[in-house]
Motif scaffolding. Sequence first.
Motif, PDB file in Angstrom:
ATOM      1  N   ARG A  71      37.533 -32.187   2.849  1.00  0.00           N
ATOM      2  CA  ARG A  71      36.862 -31.351   1.844  1.00  0.00           C
ATOM      3  C   ARG A  71      36.082 -32.199   0.850  1.00  0.00           C
ATOM      4  N   ARG A  72      35.052 -31.583   0.287  1.00  0.00           N
ATOM      5  CA  ARG A  72      34.217 -32.183  -0.751  1.00  0.00           C
ATOM      6  C   ARG A  72      33.617 -33.519  -0.331  1.00  0.00           C
ATOM      7  N   SER A  73      33.238 -33.608   0.910  1.00  0.00           N
ATOM      8  CA  SER A  73      32.623 -34.827   1.414  1.00  0.00           C
ATOM      9  C   SER A  73      31.710 -34.460   2.580  1.00  0.00           C
ATOM     10  N   VAL A  74      30.701 -35.258   2.779  1.00  0.00           N
ATOM     11  CA  VAL A  74      29.776 -35.010   3.881  1.00  0.00           C
ATOM     12  C   VAL A  74      30.398 -35.466   5.191  1.00  0.00           C
ATOM     13  N   GLY A  75      30.009 -34.822   6.253  1.00  0.00           N
ATOM     14  CA  GLY A  75      30.450 -35.235   7.574  1.00  0.00           C
ATOM     15  C   GLY A  75      29.334 -35.987   8.288  1.00  0.00           C
ATOM     16  N   VAL A  76      29.574 -36.326   9.527  1.00  0.00           N
ATOM     17  CA  VAL A  76      28.573 -37.030  10.315  1.00  0.00           C
ATOM     18  C   VAL A  76      27.545 -36.000  10.792  1.00  0.00           C
ATOM     19  N   THR A  77      26.403 -36.006  10.146  1.00  0.00           N
ATOM     20  CA  THR A  77      25.309 -35.103  10.484  1.00  0.00           C
ATOM     21  C   THR A  77      24.230 -35.891  11.216  1.00  0.00           C
ATOM     22  N   ALA A  78      23.178 -35.199  11.617  1.00  0.00           N
ATOM     23  CA  ALA A  78      22.063 -35.871  12.284  1.00  0.00           C
ATOM     24  C   ALA A  78      21.446 -36.923  11.370  1.00  0.00           C
ATOM     25  N   SER A  79      21.356 -36.617  10.093  1.00  0.00           N
ATOM     26  CA  SER A  79      20.790 -37.570   9.136  1.00  0.00           C
ATOM     27  C   SER A  79      21.680 -38.806   8.985  1.00  0.00           C
ATOM     28  N   ALA A  80      22.988 -38.610   8.918  1.00  0.00           N
ATOM     29  CA  ALA A  80      23.919 -39.740   8.819  1.00  0.00           C
ATOM     30  C   ALA A  80      23.859 -40.577  10.091  1.00  0.00           C
ATOM     31  N   TRP A  81      23.776 -39.912  11.228  1.00  0.00           N
ATOM     32  CA  TRP A  81      23.705 -40.617  12.512  1.00  0.00           C
ATOM     33  C   TRP A  81      22.445 -41.477  12.573  1.00  0.00           C
ATOM     34  N   LYS A  82      21.326 -40.899  12.157  1.00  0.00           N
ATOM     35  CA  LYS A  82      20.055 -41.616  12.187  1.00  0.00           C
ATOM     36  C   LYS A  82      20.076 -42.811  11.239  1.00  0.00           C
ATOM     37  N   THR A  83      20.618 -42.621  10.039  1.00  0.00           N
ATOM     38  CA  THR A  83      20.673 -43.691   9.048  1.00  0.00           C
ATOM     39  C   THR A  83      21.611 -44.809   9.489  1.00  0.00           C
ATOM     40  N   SER A  84      22.628 -44.487  10.263  1.00  0.00           N
ATOM     41  CA  SER A  84      23.561 -45.524  10.715  1.00  0.00           C
ATOM     42  C   SER A  84      22.911 -46.470  11.721  1.00  0.00           C
TER      43      SER A  84
END
Length: 93
Positions: A71-84
């Motif tokens: 809760r109250r945190s971002v998950g692994v999204t397409a944007s997070a995947w791309k930035t990684s």
Amino acid sequence: VHQGLVLQIPPYEYEDAYDLAEETLAKWKKGHVSNAPIFVALDGITDPRNLGAIIRSVSAFSGHGVIVPERRSVGVTASAWKTSAGAAVRVPV
């Protein structure tokens, strides 16, 4: 921008933090992992680009996992995947 290509991707499968730590420690004790286990625990990260950058940094420092709350945190999204920059493949979250 899709550029004429469509792809359906299943949702990201998160690792269980306890199981991940237990398995990594067991591998370390047996000598299968050369350096001491490194886990990064996050709290309150809401920007997916920040999460992606953290995953990339953990990979660069040979970390073994990133732990995020449900809760109250971002998950692994397409944007997070791309930035990684591909590090999300090697570092379990």
